[in-house]
Write a protein that holds these residues in place. Structure first.
Motif, PDB file in Angstrom:
ATOM      1  N   VAL A  30       0.843  -1.294   0.145  1.00 13.97           N
ATOM      2  CA  VAL A  30      -0.025   0.010   0.069  1.00 13.97           C
ATOM      3  C   VAL A  30       0.887   1.155   0.050  1.00 13.97           C
ATOM      4  O   VAL A  30       1.743   1.491   0.789  1.00 13.97           O
ATOM      5  CB  VAL A  30      -0.935  -0.093   1.211  1.00 13.97           C
ATOM      6  CG1 VAL A  30      -1.851   1.209   1.340  1.00 13.97           C
ATOM      7  CG2 VAL A  30      -1.771  -1.353   1.375  1.00 13.97           C
ATOM      8  N   LYS A  31       0.473   2.286  -0.847  1.00 10.93           N
ATOM      9  CA  LYS A  31       1.169   3.494  -0.839  1.00 10.93           C
ATOM     10  C   LYS A  31       0.168   4.638  -0.370  1.00 10.93           C
ATOM     11  O   LYS A  31      -1.015   4.398  -0.644  1.00 10.93           O
ATOM     12  CB  LYS A  31       1.475   3.889  -2.274  1.00 10.93           C
ATOM     13  CG  LYS A  31       2.450   2.938  -2.891  1.00 10.93           C
ATOM     14  CD  LYS A  31       3.381   3.435  -4.102  1.00 10.93           C
ATOM     15  CE  LYS A  31       4.217   2.559  -4.821  1.00 10.93           C
ATOM     16  NZ  LYS A  31       4.991   3.123  -6.040  1.00 10.93           N
ATOM     17  N   PHE A  32       0.932   5.427   0.351  1.00  5.64           N
ATOM     18  CA  PHE A  32      -0.017   6.598   1.111  1.00  5.64           C
ATOM     19  C   PHE A  32       0.349   7.936   0.382  1.00  5.64           C
ATOM     20  O   PHE A  32       1.456   8.136   0.137  1.00  5.64           O
ATOM     21  CB  PHE A  32       0.252   6.512   2.443  1.00  5.64           C
ATOM     22  CG  PHE A  32      -0.341   5.102   3.060  1.00  5.64           C
ATOM     23  CD1 PHE A  32      -1.719   4.804   3.451  1.00  5.64           C
ATOM     24  CD2 PHE A  32       0.545   4.270   3.422  1.00  5.64           C
ATOM     25  CE1 PHE A  32      -1.913   3.953   4.007  1.00  5.64           C
ATOM     26  CE2 PHE A  32       0.368   3.090   4.022  1.00  5.64           C
ATOM     27  CZ  PHE A  32      -1.331   2.712   4.305  1.00  5.64           C
ATOM     28  N   GLN A  33      -0.400   8.809   0.684  1.00  2.11           N
ATOM     29  CA  GLN A  33      -0.199  10.263   0.389  1.00  2.11           C
ATOM     30  C   GLN A  33       1.152  10.633   1.584  1.00  2.11           C
ATOM     31  O   GLN A  33       1.129  10.071   2.434  1.00  2.11           O
ATOM     32  CB  GLN A  33      -1.272  11.188   0.719  1.00  2.11           C
ATOM     33  CG  GLN A  33      -2.532  10.966  -0.211  1.00  2.11           C
ATOM     34  CD  GLN A  33      -3.650  11.989   0.112  1.00  2.11           C
ATOM     35  OE1 GLN A  33      -3.817  12.606   1.102  1.00  2.11           O
ATOM     36  NE2 GLN A  33      -4.480  12.021  -0.829  1.00  2.11           N
ATOM     37  N   GLY A  34       1.900  11.426   0.812  1.00  7.17           N
ATOM     38  CA  GLY A  34       2.977  11.732   1.792  1.00  7.17           C
ATOM     39  C   GLY A  34       4.228  10.753   1.372  1.00  7.17           C
ATOM     40  O   GLY A  34       5.557  11.122   1.753  1.00  7.17           O
ATOM     41  N   GLY A  35       4.024   9.598   0.596  1.00  4.96           N
ATOM     42  CA  GLY A  35       5.063   8.931   0.216  1.00  4.96           C
ATOM     43  C   GLY A  35       5.326   7.584   1.114  1.00  4.96           C
ATOM     44  O   GLY A  35       6.330   6.819   0.662  1.00  4.96           O
ATOM     45  N   ILE A  89      -3.134   0.531  -4.089  1.00  2.38           N
ATOM     46  CA  ILE A  89      -2.865  -0.919  -3.489  1.00  2.38           C
ATOM     47  C   ILE A  89      -2.747  -1.981  -4.342  1.00  2.38           C
ATOM     48  O   ILE A  89      -3.287  -2.032  -5.640  1.00  2.38           O
ATOM     49  CB  ILE A  89      -4.472  -1.335  -2.860  1.00  2.38           C
ATOM     50  CG1 ILE A  89      -4.813  -0.164  -2.038  1.00  2.38           C
ATOM     51  CG2 ILE A  89      -4.492  -2.791  -2.180  1.00  2.38           C
ATOM     52  CD1 ILE A  89      -6.209  -0.480  -1.215  1.00  2.38           C
ATOM     53  N   CYS A  90      -1.872  -2.898  -4.139  1.00  2.70           N
ATOM     54  CA  CYS A  90      -1.550  -3.807  -5.120  1.00  2.70           C
ATOM     55  C   CYS A  90      -0.872  -5.105  -4.751  1.00  2.70           C
ATOM     56  O   CYS A  90      -0.416  -5.044  -3.365  1.00  2.70           O
ATOM     57  CB  CYS A  90      -0.305  -3.381  -6.210  1.00  2.70           C
ATOM     58  SG  CYS A  90       1.208  -3.132  -5.258  1.00  2.70           S
ATOM     59  N   PRO A  91      -0.811  -6.245  -5.254  1.00  2.00           N
ATOM     60  CA  PRO A  91      -0.719  -7.420  -4.547  1.00  2.00           C
ATOM     61  C   PRO A  91       1.011  -7.090  -4.108  1.00  2.00           C
ATOM     62  O   PRO A  91       1.819  -6.542  -4.971  1.00  2.00           O
ATOM     63  CB  PRO A  91      -0.542  -8.754  -5.691  1.00  2.00           C
ATOM     64  CG  PRO A  91      -1.517  -7.840  -6.611  1.00  2.00           C
ATOM     65  CD  PRO A  91      -1.332  -6.511  -6.502  1.00  2.00           C
TER      66      PRO A  91
END
Length: 107
Positions: A30-35, A89-91
């Protein structure tokens, strides 16, 4: 009048674009805002994309370049991730870069 209210009730009902049920009990990244980036096993989610991850590990940023991630991780354990900050979101095992079709390819 009752029929009009019924139609408005149907319009207000929204469904999530993503179907994350196939990723339950599987590792995701999972990647979030802010890096920030984390990886963990998806245990639950809701229509707002709030996520529950188990065995969560956060990728540590490079101290010299805050936009670059290192291979070092920090264990977080069980984490609840707020859906409004989720960007991607990715595997965990299925992420690979693809060529940009809009950039002129060098021959």
């Amino acid at each position: 009048m009752a029929q009009q209210q019924h139609q408005q009730g149907e319009r207000k009902k929204k469904e999530s674009i993503l179907d994350l049920s196939k990723f339950i009990d599987k590792p995701i990244r999972v990647k979030f805002q802010g890096g920030r980036e984390v990886t963990g096993v998806l245990k639950g989610y809701d229509p707002l994309l709030n996520l529950v991850l188990d065995g969560t590990a956060e990728f540590v940023r490079d101290p010299d370049d805050p936009f670059k991630l290192t291979d070092d991780t920090r264990s977080l354990g069980l984490a609840v991730c707020r859906g409004t900050s989720v960007v991607l979101i990715c595997p965990a095992d299925g992420m690979e870069p693809i060529a940009n079709p809009f950039v002129a390819q060098e021959a």
